[in-house]
Motif scaffolding. Structure first.
Motif, PDB file in Angstrom:
ATOM      1  N   GLY A 121     -52.599  45.040 -62.708  1.00  0.00           N
ATOM      2  CA  GLY A 121     -52.245  44.578 -64.804  1.00  0.00           C
ATOM      3  C   GLY A 121     -52.672  45.588 -65.535  1.00  0.00           C
ATOM      4  O   GLY A 121     -52.645  45.092 -67.151  1.00  0.00           O
ATOM      5  N   SER A 122     -53.801  46.194 -65.264  1.00  0.00           N
ATOM      6  CA  SER A 122     -53.867  47.006 -66.410  1.00  0.00           C
ATOM      7  C   SER A 122     -53.803  48.654 -65.752  1.00  0.00           C
ATOM      8  O   SER A 122     -53.939  48.855 -65.363  1.00  0.00           O
ATOM      9  CB  SER A 122     -55.615  47.137 -66.674  1.00  0.00           C
ATOM     10  OG  SER A 122     -56.197  47.892 -67.307  1.00  0.00           O
ATOM     11  N   LEU A 143     -43.543  49.838 -67.294  1.00  0.00           N
ATOM     12  CA  LEU A 143     -43.816  50.323 -66.138  1.00  0.00           C
ATOM     13  C   LEU A 143     -42.520  50.090 -65.138  1.00  0.00           C
ATOM     14  O   LEU A 143     -42.999  49.272 -64.326  1.00  0.00           O
ATOM     15  CB  LEU A 143     -44.649  50.922 -65.371  1.00  0.00           C
ATOM     16  CG  LEU A 143     -45.437  51.442 -66.334  1.00  0.00           C
ATOM     17  CD1 LEU A 143     -47.043  52.335 -65.139  1.00  0.00           C
ATOM     18  CD2 LEU A 143     -44.903  53.190 -66.502  1.00  0.00           C
ATOM     19  N   GLY A 144     -40.895  50.610 -64.946  1.00  0.00           N
ATOM     20  CA  GLY A 144     -40.576  50.266 -64.411  1.00  0.00           C
ATOM     21  C   GLY A 144     -40.066  48.606 -64.016  1.00  0.00           C
ATOM     22  O   GLY A 144     -39.372  48.249 -65.805  1.00  0.00           O
ATOM     23  N   GLN A 145     -39.995  47.649 -63.684  1.00  0.00           N
ATOM     24  CA  GLN A 145     -40.184  46.139 -63.947  1.00  0.00           C
ATOM     25  C   GLN A 145     -41.372  45.017 -64.637  1.00  0.00           C
ATOM     26  O   GLN A 145     -40.695  44.562 -64.893  1.00  0.00           O
ATOM     27  CB  GLN A 145     -39.466  45.125 -62.365  1.00  0.00           C
ATOM     28  CG  GLN A 145     -37.800  46.303 -62.311  1.00  0.00           C
ATOM     29  CD  GLN A 145     -37.743  45.279 -60.894  1.00  0.00           C
ATOM     30  OE1 GLN A 145     -38.506  44.799 -60.182  1.00  0.00           O
ATOM     31  NE2 GLN A 145     -36.653  46.201 -60.568  1.00  0.00           N
ATOM     32  N   LYS A 146     -42.098  46.190 -64.899  1.00  0.00           N
ATOM     33  CA  LYS A 146     -43.449  45.373 -64.907  1.00  0.00           C
ATOM     34  C   LYS A 146     -44.190  45.592 -66.720  1.00  0.00           C
ATOM     35  O   LYS A 146     -44.199  47.691 -66.595  1.00  0.00           O
ATOM     36  CB  LYS A 146     -44.806  45.004 -64.027  1.00  0.00           C
ATOM     37  CG  LYS A 146     -45.856  43.870 -64.179  1.00  0.00           C
ATOM     38  CD  LYS A 146     -46.958  43.898 -62.521  1.00  0.00           C
ATOM     39  CE  LYS A 146     -47.790  42.979 -62.587  1.00  0.00           C
ATOM     40  NZ  LYS A 146     -48.228  43.054 -61.859  1.00  0.00           N
ATOM     41  N   THR A 147     -44.832  44.636 -66.812  1.00  0.00           N
ATOM     42  CA  THR A 147     -45.125  45.594 -67.742  1.00  0.00           C
ATOM     43  C   THR A 147     -47.227  45.375 -68.266  1.00  0.00           C
ATOM     44  O   THR A 147     -47.491  43.961 -67.468  1.00  0.00           O
ATOM     45  CB  THR A 147     -45.226  44.335 -69.159  1.00  0.00           C
ATOM     46  OG1 THR A 147     -43.829  44.718 -69.170  1.00  0.00           O
ATOM     47  CG2 THR A 147     -45.797  45.438 -70.777  1.00  0.00           C
ATOM     48  N   PHE A 148     -47.546  46.380 -68.347  1.00  0.00           N
ATOM     49  CA  PHE A 148     -49.471  46.414 -68.016  1.00  0.00           C
ATOM     50  C   PHE A 148     -49.179  46.279 -69.608  1.00  0.00           C
ATOM     51  O   PHE A 148     -49.445  46.567 -70.705  1.00  0.00           O
ATOM     52  CB  PHE A 148     -49.625  47.387 -67.650  1.00  0.00           C
ATOM     53  CG  PHE A 148     -49.174  47.349 -65.943  1.00  0.00           C
ATOM     54  CD1 PHE A 148     -49.914  47.074 -64.906  1.00  0.00           C
ATOM     55  CD2 PHE A 148     -47.828  48.008 -65.444  1.00  0.00           C
ATOM     56  CE1 PHE A 148     -48.989  47.465 -63.284  1.00  0.00           C
ATOM     57  CE2 PHE A 148     -47.621  47.961 -64.165  1.00  0.00           C
ATOM     58  CZ  PHE A 148     -48.230  47.883 -63.504  1.00  0.00           C
ATOM     59  N   SER A 174     -52.974  50.231 -60.674  1.00  0.00           N
ATOM     60  CA  SER A 174     -54.014  50.227 -59.038  1.00  0.00           C
ATOM     61  C   SER A 174     -52.446  49.984 -57.747  1.00  0.00           C
ATOM     62  O   SER A 174     -51.647  49.970 -58.654  1.00  0.00           O
ATOM     63  CB  SER A 174     -54.237  48.516 -59.218  1.00  0.00           C
ATOM     64  OG  SER A 174     -54.123  47.798 -58.081  1.00  0.00           O
ATOM     65  N   ILE A 175     -53.143  50.398 -57.079  1.00  0.00           N
ATOM     66  CA  ILE A 175     -51.605  49.949 -55.955  1.00  0.00           C
ATOM     67  C   ILE A 175     -51.053  49.277 -55.666  1.00  0.00           C
ATOM     68  O   ILE A 175     -50.232  48.999 -55.469  1.00  0.00           O
ATOM     69  CB  ILE A 175     -52.630  51.481 -54.798  1.00  0.00           C
ATOM     70  CG1 ILE A 175     -51.210  51.924 -54.287  1.00  0.00           C
ATOM     71  CG2 ILE A 175     -53.547  50.369 -53.874  1.00  0.00           C
ATOM     72  CD1 ILE A 175     -51.807  52.729 -52.536  1.00  0.00           C
ATOM     73  N   ALA A 176     -51.750  47.869 -55.601  1.00  0.00           N
ATOM     74  CA  ALA A 176     -51.933  45.917 -55.995  1.00  0.00           C
ATOM     75  C   ALA A 176     -50.541  45.893 -56.026  1.00  0.00           C
ATOM     76  O   ALA A 176     -49.265  45.653 -56.281  1.00  0.00           O
ATOM     77  CB  ALA A 176     -53.137  45.795 -55.604  1.00  0.00           C
ATOM     78  N   ASP A 177     -50.270  46.638 -57.388  1.00  0.00           N
ATOM     79  CA  ASP A 177     -49.316  46.837 -58.868  1.00  0.00           C
ATOM     80  C   ASP A 177     -47.720  47.494 -58.242  1.00  0.00           C
ATOM     81  O   ASP A 177     -46.868  46.649 -59.022  1.00  0.00           O
ATOM     82  CB  ASP A 177     -49.488  47.447 -60.118  1.00  0.00           C
ATOM     83  CG  ASP A 177     -50.534  45.881 -59.949  1.00  0.00           C
ATOM     84  OD1 ASP A 177     -50.499  45.042 -59.935  1.00  0.00           O
ATOM     85  OD2 ASP A 177     -51.585  46.425 -61.445  1.00  0.00           O
ATOM     86  N   LEU A 178     -47.935  48.337 -57.422  1.00  0.00           N
ATOM     87  CA  LEU A 178     -47.447  49.257 -57.346  1.00  0.00           C
ATOM     88  C   LEU A 178     -45.513  48.493 -56.992  1.00  0.00           C
ATOM     89  O   LEU A 178     -44.581  48.787 -57.280  1.00  0.00           O
ATOM     90  CB  LEU A 178     -47.700  50.633 -56.653  1.00  0.00           C
ATOM     91  CG  LEU A 178     -46.327  51.491 -55.973  1.00  0.00           C
ATOM     92  CD1 LEU A 178     -46.058  52.529 -57.506  1.00  0.00           C
ATOM     93  CD2 LEU A 178     -47.061  52.370 -55.134  1.00  0.00           C
ATOM     94  N   GLU A 179     -45.849  47.577 -55.602  1.00  0.00           N
ATOM     95  CA  GLU A 179     -44.352  47.193 -55.874  1.00  0.00           C
ATOM     96  C   GLU A 179     -43.984  46.700 -56.686  1.00  0.00           C
ATOM     97  O   GLU A 179     -42.139  46.343 -56.678  1.00  0.00           O
ATOM     98  CB  GLU A 179     -44.804  46.154 -54.176  1.00  0.00           C
ATOM     99  CG  GLU A 179     -44.151  45.680 -53.779  1.00  0.00           C
ATOM    100  CD  GLU A 179     -43.935  44.986 -52.580  1.00  0.00           C
ATOM    101  OE1 GLU A 179     -43.442  43.820 -51.696  1.00  0.00           O
ATOM    102  OE2 GLU A 179     -44.991  44.718 -51.689  1.00  0.00           O
ATOM    103  N   SER A 180     -45.022  45.368 -57.446  1.00  0.00           N
ATOM    104  CA  SER A 180     -44.149  44.600 -57.740  1.00  0.00           C
ATOM    105  C   SER A 180     -42.986  45.237 -59.256  1.00  0.00           C
ATOM    106  O   SER A 180     -42.624  45.372 -60.381  1.00  0.00           O
ATOM    107  CB  SER A 180     -45.108  44.568 -58.845  1.00  0.00           C
ATOM    108  OG  SER A 180     -46.016  44.855 -59.837  1.00  0.00           O
ATOM    109  N   THR A 181     -43.178  46.722 -59.288  1.00  0.00           N
ATOM    110  CA  THR A 181     -42.680  48.060 -60.944  1.00  0.00           C
ATOM    111  C   THR A 181     -41.750  47.848 -60.424  1.00  0.00           C
ATOM    112  O   THR A 181     -40.403  48.253 -60.918  1.00  0.00           O
ATOM    113  CB  THR A 181     -43.499  49.246 -60.689  1.00  0.00           C
ATOM    114  OG1 THR A 181     -43.703  50.075 -59.187  1.00  0.00           O
ATOM    115  CG2 THR A 181     -45.016  49.245 -60.977  1.00  0.00           C
TER     116      THR A 181
END
Length: 409
Positions: A121-122, A143-148, A174-181
């Motif tokens: 998230g950061s 970034l893409g579909q997600k806001t950080f 974080s690579i854990a957030d990559l798919e959600s973007t």
């Protein structure tokens, strides 16, 4: 023990071992420090890069080999803050990134040295990106579909390289957030990297396996980067530093050779009388040869112990004198400098003294009446040339630790 010439030979041999070992201790520690710094620029010991997701077999083999693992994914993407957008070089990293070295991140007006990537998230943003987007720490970035949330300013990233995807300002997440973007899709210019850290033996074994696996499976677009083949400028710097330190050891070996040669010449000429007396008393050539060999061997062993101790103390003094020039902490000393310093000195000792000893074996009884040392015969002359030549060449190559430099000198 009463022989003054033997005492001078002992002093010369001890000083040569101490000089060689002290310089070698420092050179070895600095070379290993340079190699460690170079690995920090790779942030790993071994790196596998691909333009496609790496097969799971690479990860499974690394885990079974008990290697430390980290992953990164790098690709260009648009970053948006409010109404401002800019092309960014997005880098998604796993929790253990970097494996070597550290990141420097400024948060809340304080600089921090971190050994792990951003939290979920950061994101951490390059200062140039903040200026272009008119943003600051704590603002939201899309970034893409997600806001950080912009959690920090990325001031230092050791493994950032030149290239199209790294030309734009960096945004690290974080690579854990990559798919959600939802940013990676068909045609995305993505570079996947697997970072590995372990012992030299483990890394070498894994590298051999990886090469065989790639060749057997005919996998395209996968490359292996290690300290030897990554970043040409870094490799050239390591080679130059290694040659410079090798030349220092080489010059020390040359000075030691002169000291041992002069002392050996005085010792062997003095021993001519003693050998002639021993022959008058019935000593055989084998007995004289054995006596001289044992003397030199005992001399070499004692000089090796004392010289290694003095060399160890000497390198501490050199380290203190170079304290202002050496910015990083040097690794602990290893046994290798003592070993090759003793071998080089022994090579010089037996190379210079050995041919003369063979001449002493053949010394004539007339020596007791006529004090001149008989001229060398052809066989002894060739023995001396071969012995001295071999001693000098081997010692120069060993002293330089580079056969090209040693052969040229």
């Amino acid at each position: 023990m009463r022989s003054r010439e033997l005492a001078w030979l002992f002093v010369a041999l001890t000083l040569s071992i101490s000089a060689l070992s002290s310089v070698s201790f420092l050179a070895d520690r600095m070379q290993r420090a340079f190699a460690l710094d170079a690995r920090q620029l790779l942030v790993s010991d071994l790196l596998i890069a691909s333009d496609q997701p790496l097969p799971a077999r690479f990860l499974e083999e690394a885990q079974s080999s008990h290697l430390q693992i980290a992953q990164t994914v790098v690709f260009p993407s648009m970053a948006t803050v409010a109404s401002h957008s800019k092309l960014a070089s997005l880098k998604a990293v796993s929790a253990h990134y970097p494996l070597r070295g550290a990141l420097r991140v400024q948060t809340s007006a304080q600089g921090q040295i971190l050994t792990s990537g951003p939290q979920q998230g950061s994101v951490w943003v390059d200062p140039a990106m903040l200026a272009s987007l008119f943003a600051k720490e704590g603002d939201e970035i899309k970034l893409g579909q997600k806001t950080f949330v912009i959690g920090g300013i990325l001031e230092q990233e050791l493994d950032r390289r030149a290239g199209f995807m790294n030309f734009a300002p960096r945004v690290m997440m974080s690579i854990a957030d990559l798919e959600s973007t939802g940013l990676i899709g068909l045609g995305s210019r993505v570079t996947y990297r697997l970072l590995l850290v372990g012992s030299d033996k483990q890394i070498k074994s894994y590298e051999v396996w990886a090469n065989q696996f790639i060749e057997a499976g005919a996998i395209k677009g996968v490359r292996i980067e290690a300290l030897e083949n990554a970043q040409p400028m870094m490799r050239k710097t390591l080679e130059r530093s290694d040659r410079f330190l090798s030349l220092i050891a080489l010059l020390t070996a040359m000075v030691a050779a002169v000291a041992i040669a002069l002392s050996a010449h005085r010792y062997t000429r003095k021993q001519a009388d003693a050998c002639a007396v021993l022959k008058c008393l019935g000593a055989s050539s084998v007995t004289i040869l054995k006596r001289e060999g044992i003397t030199l061997l005992a001399l070499g062993l004692i000089a090796a112990l004392l010289g290694a101790l003095l060399g160890y103390l000497g390198q501490h003094i050199l380290t203190l004198l170079l304290d202002n020039l050496v910015m990083s902490d040097l690794p602990q000393v290893s046994f290798w400098p003592v070993l090759w310093s003793v071998l080089v000195s022994w090579c010089l000792l037996f190379g210079f003294v050995g041919p003369a000893i063979f001449k002493l074996v053949k010394v004539s009884l007339i020596r007791l009446i006529r004090k001149e040392f008989d001229d060398l015969d052809i066989s002894t002359l060739w023995t001396a040339i071969c012995g001295l030549g071999t001693a000098i060449v081997l010692s120069m190559i060993a002293g330089a630790r580079d056969w090209e430099i040693g052969s040229m000198d």
